[in-house]
Motif scaffolding. Structure first.
Motif, PDB file in Angstrom:
ATOM      1  N   THR A   1      58.388  41.039  81.723  1.00 50.06           N
ATOM      2  CA  THR A   1      58.771  41.191  83.126  1.00 50.06           C
ATOM      3  C   THR A   1      59.914  40.234  83.401  1.00 50.06           C
ATOM      4  O   THR A   1      59.833  39.042  83.068  1.00 50.06           O
ATOM      5  CB  THR A   1      57.596  40.877  84.068  1.00 50.06           C
TER       6      THR A   1
ATOM      7  N   GLU B   1      58.961  45.636  82.848  1.00 55.35           N
ATOM      8  CA  GLU B   1      58.916  45.718  84.316  1.00 55.35           C
ATOM      9  C   GLU B   1      60.085  44.886  84.803  1.00 55.35           C
ATOM     10  O   GLU B   1      60.095  43.666  84.661  1.00 55.35           O
ATOM     11  CB  GLU B   1      57.572  45.189  84.831  1.00 55.35           C
TER      12      GLU B   1
ATOM     13  N   ARG C   1      53.985  51.391  82.229  1.00 53.17           N
ATOM     14  CA  ARG C   1      53.202  51.058  83.418  1.00 53.17           C
ATOM     15  C   ARG C   1      52.197  49.966  83.086  1.00 53.17           C
ATOM     16  O   ARG C   1      51.654  49.902  81.987  1.00 53.17           O
ATOM     17  CB  ARG C   1      52.458  52.294  83.957  1.00 53.17           C
ATOM     18  N   GLU C   2      51.953  49.107  84.080  1.00 58.91           N
ATOM     19  CA  GLU C   2      50.910  48.106  84.005  1.00 58.91           C
ATOM     20  C   GLU C   2      49.894  48.397  85.103  1.00 58.91           C
ATOM     21  O   GLU C   2      50.155  49.171  86.012  1.00 58.91           O
ATOM     22  CB  GLU C   2      51.510  46.702  84.188  1.00 58.91           C
TER      23      GLU C   2
ATOM     24  N   SER D   1      64.472  50.161  86.593  1.00 63.25           N
ATOM     25  CA  SER D   1      63.372  49.268  86.942  1.00 63.25           C
ATOM     26  C   SER D   1      62.345  49.125  85.833  1.00 63.25           C
ATOM     27  O   SER D   1      61.363  48.400  86.008  1.00 63.25           O
ATOM     28  CB  SER D   1      62.686  49.736  88.226  1.00 63.25           C
ATOM     29  N   GLY D   2      62.561  49.799  84.704  1.00 63.94           N
ATOM     30  CA  GLY D   2      61.691  49.515  83.581  1.00 63.94           C
ATOM     31  C   GLY D   2      61.193  50.714  82.822  1.00 63.94           C
ATOM     32  O   GLY D   2      61.579  51.861  83.078  1.00 63.94           O
TER      33      GLY D   2
ATOM     34  N   LEU E   1      61.716  50.914  91.781  1.00 68.05           N
ATOM     35  CA  LEU E   1      60.462  50.189  91.568  1.00 68.05           C
ATOM     36  C   LEU E   1      59.476  50.354  92.715  1.00 68.05           C
ATOM     37  O   LEU E   1      58.288  50.545  92.486  1.00 68.05           O
ATOM     38  CB  LEU E   1      60.755  48.696  91.350  1.00 68.05           C
TER      39      LEU E   1
ATOM     40  N   GLY F   1      54.929  50.157  87.923  1.00 74.23           N
ATOM     41  CA  GLY F   1      56.111  50.169  87.066  1.00 74.23           C
ATOM     42  C   GLY F   1      57.213  50.924  87.777  1.00 74.23           C
ATOM     43  O   GLY F   1      57.068  51.312  88.936  1.00 74.23           O
ATOM     44  N   GLY F   2      58.314  51.121  87.079  1.00 74.55           N
ATOM     45  CA  GLY F   2      59.462  51.675  87.773  1.00 74.55           C
ATOM     46  C   GLY F   2      60.127  52.850  87.111  1.00 74.55           C
ATOM     47  O   GLY F   2      59.936  53.117  85.920  1.00 74.55           O
TER      48      GLY F   2
ATOM     49  N   THR G   1      48.698  40.830  84.468  1.00 68.10           N
ATOM     50  CA  THR G   1      48.933  42.268  84.279  1.00 68.10           C
ATOM     51  C   THR G   1      49.052  42.604  82.790  1.00 68.10           C
ATOM     52  O   THR G   1      48.896  43.760  82.402  1.00 68.10           O
ATOM     53  CB  THR G   1      50.209  42.739  85.000  1.00 68.10           C
TER      54      THR G   1
ATOM     55  N   SER H   1      56.973  47.305  76.679  1.00 71.22           N
ATOM     56  CA  SER H   1      56.875  47.713  78.081  1.00 71.22           C
ATOM     57  C   SER H   1      57.716  46.726  78.891  1.00 71.22           C
ATOM     58  O   SER H   1      57.722  45.517  78.623  1.00 71.22           O
ATOM     59  CB  SER H   1      55.424  47.727  78.570  1.00 71.22           C
TER      60      SER H   1
END
Length: 477
Positions: A227, A250, A457-458, A453-454, A410, A448-449, A161, A248
């Motif tokens: 992540t 996640e 976006r991936e 949750s983050g 998420l 993504g969340g 990702t 970023s």
């Protein structure tokens, strides 16, 4: 035993700076199945220097995106030819059932390579817009050197990702695999070398937390893609914030599956078993809160319990196994502690509990709690194991309220005979990915969340955009 004595730095196999090693222990046998060098701060410095040189002076970011996409497509072909071997390695090192490894752990990363290779062939790097005094060119350029820090639960999935879009964008990448799962990354490094990426474009350095933090804070890194746990994400975000470094994240999840009263439970359970218990419950998107109306509560509990009992617990290398061991003894102890907490809070395990299903291996009995409420710790904290809590709701509005009453956002699902109505529910749940009567992550759609949750976006075009900087060039005439 799989043994390696070098690191993949700058596109070549080099001796590590230190002498420490990482033992990879099978969660099924508790025996050492692999050994690799443990990367140090000095190894990270060398990897970043190679990436910096390749980005600042090498051919990779100066190739067209279509040319880079062709190289990524070549990597995908090589990856496809070795995907069975990759699945076996992942199962051996972290205990994912081989059926899940062959269904998701490897095919999805391959899908990301294919998707971004195709997207890069046609992606518009420059766009002209009419300006006040003349045309304005909006240009997209690679962000630079990327530190990709990945967890142990779905190691290739998470690497791809980040790596696939970063490569197509023109970035150079230093990957830090988790110390629990370095073996799959060695096979990936072989494929990268065979694909002929230029010197310095990709380095892969397995290491622990200390070397990982050194990589995150390195001044030669332009972006961090992480992540992992929310706690670690907060630390990384603070470092990147100080340095104004792109980041970023996640992170964790505590997702809810809403079972509406019109749901056909028999047909739903097959898909819900994947959504809730994929990868032995070690998935950030796992739907571990099962929300059932009071009018069908006992029926849903019985259906979920039957579903869990139908998933054989055993050797992850056996194709018949539904749930394997957890990745490490500490994870086994953590999950069992949450089972104790659930019992102490007043929830009742109708399946599973604290009795271990094997005499050896880091197994936990898959557990379903009835009588749970959304205020309990087992409903609020990410357990990361095969533990489900069935929570009652009064009506649909209450179900949506409970789903949203979480620090995380998420994933989630709704299960109903009316898919159009399911879409109405989906639009009201504050979460980054959602499913109606299934849960699926698509390469073409952002992942993504919300909330804890983050950030970012991936996947999808949005995933490529996160590795690009925008430049506006105005001109007259």
């Amino acid at each position: 035993m799989r043994q390696h004595d070098t690191l993949f730095i700058g596109g070549d196999w080099v001796a590590p700076a230190g002498t420490a090693t990482i033992d990879v222990v099978s969660p099924h046998t508790e025996e050492v199945v692999g050994r690799v060098p443990e990367g140090t701060a000095a190894d990270m410095d060398r990897a970043v220097a190679a990436a910096r040189q390749a980005f600042d002076h090498g051919p990779w970011p100066r190739m067209t995106m279509a040319e880079r996409a062709a190289v990524v497509a070549r990597l995908a072909d090589l990856y496809e030819a070795r995907q069975e071997e990759m699945a076996e390695i992942i199962t051996e090192e972290m205990g994912s059932p081989i059926a899940f490894s062959k269904m998701a752990q490897v095919p999805q990363p391959l899908g990301f390579l294919r998707y971004y290779a195709e997207l890069g062939r046609e992606f518009a790097v420059e766009e002209d817009r009419p300006g006040t005094f003349g045309p304005v060119t909006v240009r997209r350029e690679p962000v630079g050197v990327v530190a990709a820090i990945v967890p142990w639960n779905v190691p290739q999935f998470v690497i791809m990702t980040k790596l696939a879009p970063a490569l197509v964008a023109g970035c150079t990448v230093v990957v830090k695999p988790a110390p629990e799962t370095p073996l799959d990354s060695y096979l990936l490094a072989e494929l990268i070398k065979e694909a002929g990426l230029p010197e310095g474009v990709v380095s892969i350095v397995p290491a622990g937390r200390e070397a990982g933090e050194h990589l995150v804070s390195h001044p030669g890194v332009d972006k961090v893609a992480f992540t992992g746990s929310t706690a670690a994400g907060r630390r990384i975000a603070s470092i990147c914030g100080e340095q104004l470094k792109r980041v970023s994240l996640e992170l964790g999840g505590k997702s809810a599956a809403i079972i509406l009263d019109d749901c056909d439970l028999a047909s739903a359970m097959g898909f819900l078993s994947i959504a809730s218990l994929m990868n032995n419950g070690q998935a950030c998107v796992a739907q571990t809160r099962i929300l059932a109306s009071r009018s069908r509560y006992d029926e849903v509990v019985d259906a979920v319990a039957a579903m869990v009992r139908s998933m054989p617990v055993g050797d992850p290398a056996d194709p018949a196994t539904g749930i394997g061991p957890l990745v490490a003894q500490r994870q086994q102890e953590r999950v069992e502690n949450y089972i104790r907490i659930g019992i102490d809070e007043g929830a009742k395990p109708v399946v599973g509990g604290l009795e271990r299903p094997y005499g050896r291996g880091w197994y936990v009995a898959p557990t379903v709690f009835a009588g749970a409420t959304n205020e309990m710790r087992i409903a609020r904290e990410e357990i990361f194991g095969p533990v489900l809590a069935v929570i009652p709701y009064e009506d649909e509005a209450d179900a949506i309220r409970i789903a949203n009453d979480s620090d995380y956002g998420l994933a989630g699902t709704v299960w109903t005979a009316d898919a159009e109505h399911g879409m109405e529910v989906a639009r009201q749940v504050r979460t980054g990915t959602y499913g109606v009567n299934l849960f699926m992550l698509e390469p073409c759609a952002p992942f993504g969340g919300f909330k804890s949750s983050g950030i970012g976006r991936e996947m999808g075009p949005e995933g490529l955009a996160s590795y690009l900087e925008y430049k506006s060039i105005a001109r007259m005439g």
